[in-house]
Design a protein around this motif. Structure first.
Motif, short mmCIF file in Angstrom:
data_model
loop_
_atom_site.label_atom_id
_atom_site.label_comp_id
_atom_site.label_asym_id
_atom_site.label_seq_id
_atom_site.Cartn_x
_atom_site.Cartn_y
_atom_site.Cartn_z
N THR A 96 0.80 -1.31 -0.05
CA THR A 96 0.02 -0.03 0.08
C THR A 96 0.93 1.13 0.01
OG1 THR A 96 -1.56 -1.26 1.52
CG2 THR A 96 -1.98 1.14 1.21
N PRO A 97 0.70 2.15 -1.00
CA PRO A 97 1.55 3.39 -1.13
C PRO A 97 1.09 4.23 -0.17
CG PRO A 97 0.05 3.40 -3.14
CD PRO A 97 -0.03 1.95 -2.13
N TYR A 98 1.93 5.29 0.36
CA TYR A 98 1.47 6.32 1.30
C TYR A 98 2.46 7.49 0.97
CZ TYR A 98 -1.46 3.35 3.89
OH TYR A 98 -2.20 2.49 4.41
N PRO A 99 2.11 8.14 -0.09
CA PRO A 99 2.77 9.47 -0.26
C PRO A 99 2.94 10.48 0.77
CG PRO A 99 0.94 9.10 -1.80
CD PRO A 99 0.65 8.14 -0.93
N HIS A 100 4.26 11.11 0.68
CA HIS A 100 4.39 12.22 1.75
C HIS A 100 3.46 13.42 1.53
CE1 HIS A 100 6.61 15.25 4.11
NE2 HIS A 100 7.26 13.88 4.79
N PRO A 101 2.82 13.80 2.62
CA PRO A 101 1.94 14.98 2.65
C PRO A 101 2.22 16.10 1.87
CG PRO A 101 1.91 14.13 4.86
CD PRO A 101 3.09 13.43 4.04
N THR A 102 3.53 16.57 2.01
CA THR A 102 3.99 17.69 1.30
C THR A 102 5.09 17.46 0.42
OG1 THR A 102 5.73 18.04 3.34
CG2 THR A 102 3.52 19.16 3.46
N HIS A 103 5.55 16.41 0.42
CA HIS A 103 6.68 15.80 -0.80
C HIS A 103 6.26 14.68 -1.59
CE1 HIS A 103 8.96 18.72 1.79
NE2 HIS A 103 9.54 18.90 0.81
N PRO A 104 5.09 14.64 -2.27
CA PRO A 104 4.50 13.52 -2.79
C PRO A 104 5.29 12.64 -3.72
CG PRO A 104 3.58 15.59 -3.85
CD PRO A 104 4.37 15.98 -2.70
N ASN A 105 6.67 13.16 -4.04
CA ASN A 105 7.53 12.26 -4.81
C ASN A 105 8.25 11.40 -4.06
OD1 ASN A 105 8.60 14.88 -3.74
ND2 ASN A 105 10.74 14.19 -4.63
N VAL A 106 7.93 11.48 -2.44
CA VAL A 106 8.56 10.43 -1.52
C VAL A 106 7.45 9.52 -1.13
CG1 VAL A 106 9.66 9.90 0.45
CG2 VAL A 106 10.32 12.05 -1.01
N THR A 107 7.46 8.42 -1.38
CA THR A 107 6.46 7.40 -1.01
C THR A 107 7.06 6.38 -0.15
OG1 THR A 107 5.19 8.00 -3.27
CG2 THR A 107 4.68 5.67 -1.88
N LEU A 108 6.05 6.06 1.08
CA LEU A 108 6.40 4.86 1.90
C LEU A 108 5.43 3.78 1.45
CD1 LEU A 108 7.34 7.69 3.75
CD2 LEU A 108 8.19 5.73 5.13
N TRP A 109 5.96 2.56 1.42
CA TRP A 109 5.17 1.52 0.84
C TRP A 109 4.88 0.47 1.93
CZ3 TRP A 109 2.87 0.46 -4.01
CH2 TRP A 109 2.99 1.36 -4.98
N ASP A 110 3.70 0.51 2.75
CA ASP A 110 3.49 -0.62 3.72
C ASP A 110 3.24 -1.68 3.15
OD1 ASP A 110 3.01 -1.68 5.96
OD2 ASP A 110 1.12 -0.27 6.74
N LEU A 111 4.35 -2.83 3.46
CA LEU A 111 4.05 -4.22 2.91
C LEU A 111 3.46 -5.18 3.84
CD1 LEU A 111 7.46 -4.63 0.98
CD2 LEU A 111 5.67 -3.39 0.29
#
Length: 407
Positions: A96-111
């Motif tokens: 599941t991708p979770y883009p950063h709120p203010t820097h949407p080019n950074v995405t954390l993926w909850d695996l």
């Protein structure tokens, strides 16, 4: 983290993200009076930096705190809108991708969790889309097991980096203090946890593992700074910049490193302004300078957490009225950024006069264009540097005001 040898393509680049060859071409264009050519090349560099994607995979066993870690890095509470779902049972069934709120080019993926009896690392990595991630965070809340080591070896064999994170150490410390209040030593407990994790990974065949001890509730404590510094060293330049700017503003050290990173980009923006000023259209560079300033200052404000939403979240976190925290803000730029305000501040600082001279000089053939370029460069550079200093200073004051301590 184990001893990892990255592929050649992953070797860290120069932080400024411009090669020696590019620098030589830009210098040649400037010395030859081809300011528009120099500005064009720099613009490409800035766009690459601004659009650089960073995809971080976060995995571990069910209940290890993966989702809370994802939320903490994004500066969110578990119950905030857009936060990753958390719970005592596995809540993540697919990546599941979770883009950063203010820097949407950074995405954390909850695996999905890895703690199943039939876990197979190779099949797992195929299922979660291994190739899309830049690196992996492997989280454990108690001890690292065979599954973690198996997955780490598979990631390394496939040419990517991984980092071991032992989560929830704040809970371990609290438990240890309750059990042995008289002999309790935080440093000793942390050393025991770290050594136990390392020994278990060594026993599973992971060479020279490094384990970072973290708490998602106290992100600025324990080993997060060490993890951050490791990632800054090992990520390629574009991605390192994106990672740094996306970090929560939890310490004065982070604020300072953000300021230094943004300072390195100012000369590029000033050169773009200079290149536009060389175009013989009266008034064009004035408009360009103001546009650059408004856009860049808005980015500074978001990066340092001085926008309204970030200030409200900080106030909620520390249990203080947001108006009390705003009292630490001195610069008008932290409260409002508009074209009219920027023009007003330019005029007040003398920049408006320089721009007027630039307007006149741009009507003089050849010499006028070169002079205009120099004036535009100096004005843009000076104003951006001054504005960055102000906003960074306000962010510093806000953090101290919020926590009432030298963070």
């Amino acid at each position: 983290m184990a001893d990892q040898t990255p592929p050649e393509s992953s070797v860290a680049e120069e932080y400024d993200i411009i090669t020696d060859e590019d620098i030589a071409e830009i210098r040649d264009a400037l010395e030859g009076g081809r300011l528009d050519e120099a500005a064009s090349k720099i613009l490409v560099s800035l766009e690459a930096l601004e659009n650089a994607r960073l995809d971080i995979a976060v995995t571990g066993e069910s209940g290890s705190g993966k989702s809370s870690f994802v939320n903490a890095i994004r500066g969110l509470h578990d119950d905030d809108e857009g936060a990753a779902a958390t719970g005592v049972v596995e809540t993540t069934m697919e990546p599941t991708p979770y883009p950063h709120p203010t820097h949407p080019n950074v995405t954390l993926w909850d695996l999905p969790g890895i703690g199943t009896p039939k876990f197979q690392s190779h099949a797992y990595l195929e299922r979660v889309g291994f190739s899309r991630y830049d690196f992996f965070i492997l989280i454990a809340s108690e001890r690292f097991r065979a599954n973690h080591a198996q997955l780490a070896r598979e990631i390394q064999d496939m040419g990517k980096r991984f980092y071991f994170v032992r989560s929830k150490v704040d809970a371990d410390l609290n438990a240890a203090k309750r059990r042995r209040p008289r002999s309790y030593s935080e440093e000793q407990v942390l050393t025991q946890i770290r050594d136990d994790c390392s020994q278990r990974l060594l026993a599973e065949g992971v060479a020279s593992p490094t384990v970072f001890l973290l708490s998602s509730w106290e992100l600025g404590s324990y080993d997060f700074v060490a993890l951050e510094e490791t990632l800054e060293k090992e990520l390629p330049g574009h991605k390192r910049h994106a990672f740094l700017l996306a970090l929560p503003n939890f310490s004065l050290g982070v604020l300072q490193r953000k300021k230094e990173a943004l300072q390195r980009q100012i000369w590029k923006l000033a050169t773009i302004s200079c290149g536009v000023a060389a175009v013989p259209i009266p008034g064009l560079s004035v408009a360009c300078d103001v546009t650059i300033l408004v856009k860049t200052l808005s980015e500074y404000r978001r990066t340092f957490g001085l926008d309204e939403e970030s200030l409200c979240k900080l106030a909620e976190k520390v249990g203080k009225p947001v108006e009390d925290i705003k009292e630490a803000i001195q610069s008008p730029l932290a409260r409002e950024i508009s074209r009219d305000l920027v023009l007003k501040l330019l005029t007040k600082a003398g920049g408006g006069a320089l721009m007027f001279i630039e307007y006149l000089a741009s009507t003089v053939p050849v010499f006028g264009s070169m002079a205009a370029g120099g004036i535009s460069f100096g004005t843009t550079y000076y104003m951006l540097r001054s504005f960055l200093d102000e906003v960074a200073r306000d962010a510093h004051s806000v953090l101290i005001k919020a926590f009432e301590t030298d963070v």
